[in-house]
Design a protein around this motif. Sequence first.
Motif, PDB file in Angstrom:
ATOM      1  N   VAL A   1       1.140  -1.243  -0.551  1.00 29.94           N
ATOM      2  CA  VAL A   1      -0.219   0.014   0.072  1.00 29.94           C
ATOM      3  C   VAL A   1       0.967   1.339   0.057  1.00 29.94           C
ATOM      4  O   VAL A   1       0.439   1.964  -1.040  1.00 29.94           O
ATOM      5  N   ILE A   2       1.913   1.569   0.820  1.00 25.60           N
ATOM      6  CA  ILE A   2       2.610   2.505   0.629  1.00 25.60           C
ATOM      7  C   ILE A   2       3.564   2.837  -0.751  1.00 25.60           C
ATOM      8  O   ILE A   2       3.451   3.417  -0.730  1.00 25.60           O
ATOM      9  N   ALA A   3       3.901   1.545  -0.785  1.00 25.07           N
ATOM     10  CA  ALA A   3       4.581   1.832  -2.370  1.00 25.07           C
ATOM     11  C   ALA A   3       3.984   2.061  -3.512  1.00 25.07           C
ATOM     12  O   ALA A   3       4.214   2.105  -4.268  1.00 25.07           O
ATOM     13  N   SER A   4       2.438   2.285  -3.420  1.00 27.27           N
ATOM     14  CA  SER A   4       1.539   2.660  -4.125  1.00 27.27           C
ATOM     15  C   SER A   4       1.098   4.134  -3.765  1.00 27.27           C
ATOM     16  O   SER A   4       0.505   4.648  -4.328  1.00 27.27           O
ATOM     17  N   GLY A   5       2.116   4.874  -3.211  1.00 26.46           N
ATOM     18  CA  GLY A   5       1.950   6.136  -2.641  1.00 26.46           C
ATOM     19  C   GLY A   5       0.445   6.127  -1.475  1.00 26.46           C
ATOM     20  O   GLY A   5      -0.079   7.164  -1.105  1.00 26.46           O
ATOM     21  N   GLY A   6      -0.112   4.884  -0.627  1.00 28.63           N
ATOM     22  CA  GLY A   6      -1.109   5.069   0.030  1.00 28.63           C
ATOM     23  C   GLY A   6      -0.453   4.787   1.796  1.00 28.63           C
ATOM     24  O   GLY A   6       0.718   4.900   1.997  1.00 28.63           O
TER      25      GLY A   6
ATOM     26  N   VAL B   1       3.104   2.826  -9.800  1.00 33.32           N
ATOM     27  CA  VAL B   1       2.193   3.664 -10.042  1.00 33.32           C
ATOM     28  C   VAL B   1       2.959   4.776  -8.505  1.00 33.32           C
ATOM     29  O   VAL B   1       2.325   6.053  -8.279  1.00 33.32           O
ATOM     30  N   GLY B   2       3.497   4.490  -8.008  1.00 34.32           N
ATOM     31  CA  GLY B   2       4.177   4.625  -6.353  1.00 34.32           C
ATOM     32  C   GLY B   2       5.063   5.554  -7.216  1.00 34.32           C
ATOM     33  O   GLY B   2       4.644   7.035  -5.778  1.00 34.32           O
ATOM     34  N   GLY B   3       5.961   5.152  -8.143  1.00 37.22           N
ATOM     35  CA  GLY B   3       7.260   6.693  -8.554  1.00 37.22           C
ATOM     36  C   GLY B   3       6.419   8.317  -8.658  1.00 37.22           C
ATOM     37  O   GLY B   3       6.893   8.936  -8.068  1.00 37.22           O
TER      38      GLY B   3
ATOM     39  N   GLY C   1      11.308  -1.651   7.351  1.00 37.47           N
ATOM     40  CA  GLY C   1      12.255  -2.668   5.832  1.00 37.47           C
ATOM     41  C   GLY C   1      12.623  -2.047   5.301  1.00 37.47           C
ATOM     42  O   GLY C   1      13.345  -2.811   3.490  1.00 37.47           O
ATOM     43  N   GLY C   2      12.415  -0.816   4.799  1.00 37.10           N
ATOM     44  CA  GLY C   2      13.070   0.229   3.851  1.00 37.10           C
ATOM     45  C   GLY C   2      11.523   0.700   2.577  1.00 37.10           C
ATOM     46  O   GLY C   2      12.438   0.952   2.177  1.00 37.10           O
ATOM     47  N   VAL C   3      10.518   0.296   3.099  1.00 35.82           N
ATOM     48  CA  VAL C   3       9.552   1.463   2.017  1.00 35.82           C
ATOM     49  C   VAL C   3       9.835   2.258   2.495  1.00 35.82           C
ATOM     50  O   VAL C   3       9.941   3.178   3.421  1.00 35.82           O
ATOM     51  N   LEU C   4       9.314   2.692   1.018  1.00 36.26           N
ATOM     52  CA  LEU C   4      10.139   4.876   1.019  1.00 36.26           C
ATOM     53  C   LEU C   4       8.072   5.229   0.755  1.00 36.26           C
ATOM     54  O   LEU C   4       7.829   4.964   0.248  1.00 36.26           O
TER      55      LEU C   4
ATOM     56  N   LYS D   1       8.544   2.084  -4.243  1.00 30.26           N
ATOM     57  CA  LYS D   1       9.602   1.040  -3.675  1.00 30.26           C
ATOM     58  C   LYS D   1       8.630  -0.239  -2.695  1.00 30.26           C
ATOM     59  O   LYS D   1       7.902   0.184  -1.941  1.00 30.26           O
ATOM     60  N   ALA D   2       9.092  -1.337  -2.905  1.00 30.30           N
ATOM     61  CA  ALA D   2       7.595  -2.276  -2.440  1.00 30.30           C
ATOM     62  C   ALA D   2       9.233  -3.572  -1.427  1.00 30.30           C
ATOM     63  O   ALA D   2       9.240  -4.561  -2.197  1.00 30.30           O
ATOM     64  N   PRO D   3      10.093  -3.718  -0.957  1.00 25.63           N
ATOM     65  CA  PRO D   3      10.597  -3.864  -0.189  1.00 25.63           C
ATOM     66  C   PRO D   3       9.863  -5.039   0.548  1.00 25.63           C
ATOM     67  O   PRO D   3       9.762  -5.434   2.315  1.00 25.63           O
TER      68      PRO D   3
END
Length: 347
Positions: free
Chosen positions: A86-91, A225-227, A288-291, A296-298
Amino acid sequence: MNSHQGEMKGDKQMNTSVLEERSKVPATLSARALSQVKNNGALWAFFLLLLINILITPNFLQIQTLYVNLTQVATVAIVAIGMTLVIASGGIDLSVGALMALAGTIAPMIFLSDFAASWPALGLVLAIVVAIAVAGLAGLFNGYLISVYKIQPIIATLILFISGRGIAQVLTNGELQTFDNPSFEFIGTGRILGVPVQAIITIVLALSIAWVIKRSIYGRFLLAVGGNEKAAELAGVPAKKIKMLTYMICGLLAGIAGLISTAINSASDANQTGQLMELDAISAAIVGGVLLTGGKAPILGAVLGAAIIQLVGYTLLANGVHDAVAMVAKAVIIIVAVYLQQVKGAK
């Protein structure tokens, strides 16, 4: 004479350059070591925590201690995987704890019903499938509000953060549902070759989703989409569908975690199941490194982050430190993780 002097001068210059190159080697090694620490900070932190526990925590190396930590980290790790997507998608998703409670409420209602009494195996399968499906549909509802109606994720998911647990409490009248169902409890308390079943489920989910992110079209679209969502749409990426699918997957994972949590306790507690899980999941994803800016989806990093969050709490409690201090420690970890992200972004 002049040629001899020239040769000596040339030798001196060559020796000087050799010494300069040799002096650069330690500096290069130091720079590489520092880069490794920055890029793999979560891994180094995990190993440091292990070392500290080996040195100061009584009975840390016992199998029972390992089992306790594995069982306690599994649900956080599973939800953290969904949160990472979800965070990787920008949410962001604040409803995961409530969806855990909802799934954990629905499953016992089905396998304790008269239908399940007549058809136990079918009733159990139906209970698990329906509970996870409901959580997935709830996640899809979040994604629909966010992608179609353009509601801010923190507001959209706040709706189910409040109402999801409320629905679960209404279904049970706010009372504890206890049960004795060894087949269902197996997912929370069972072991296969000595390994907790919930740990196996976590590993399978993490590896599968990590593969999907790296190898599938969905994974590439999600990161696009997240970028940069607008650029992704211009490139033909179906951003709305990707977001709805992402929130649905997050809901499905929250449902699985809710079933595991319910199975561990042999009871469904709509009031406590998944309580504050959204905070632990966000913490684990960040560590864990998510932006936070998306893109980014680690997935394996999220599992490692969950292990760190769990290990910090265990270390403090096992050494007689109050639980409130553990909460402060988690906050400090998040601050450090966000700071390191900003440092990397600045470079």
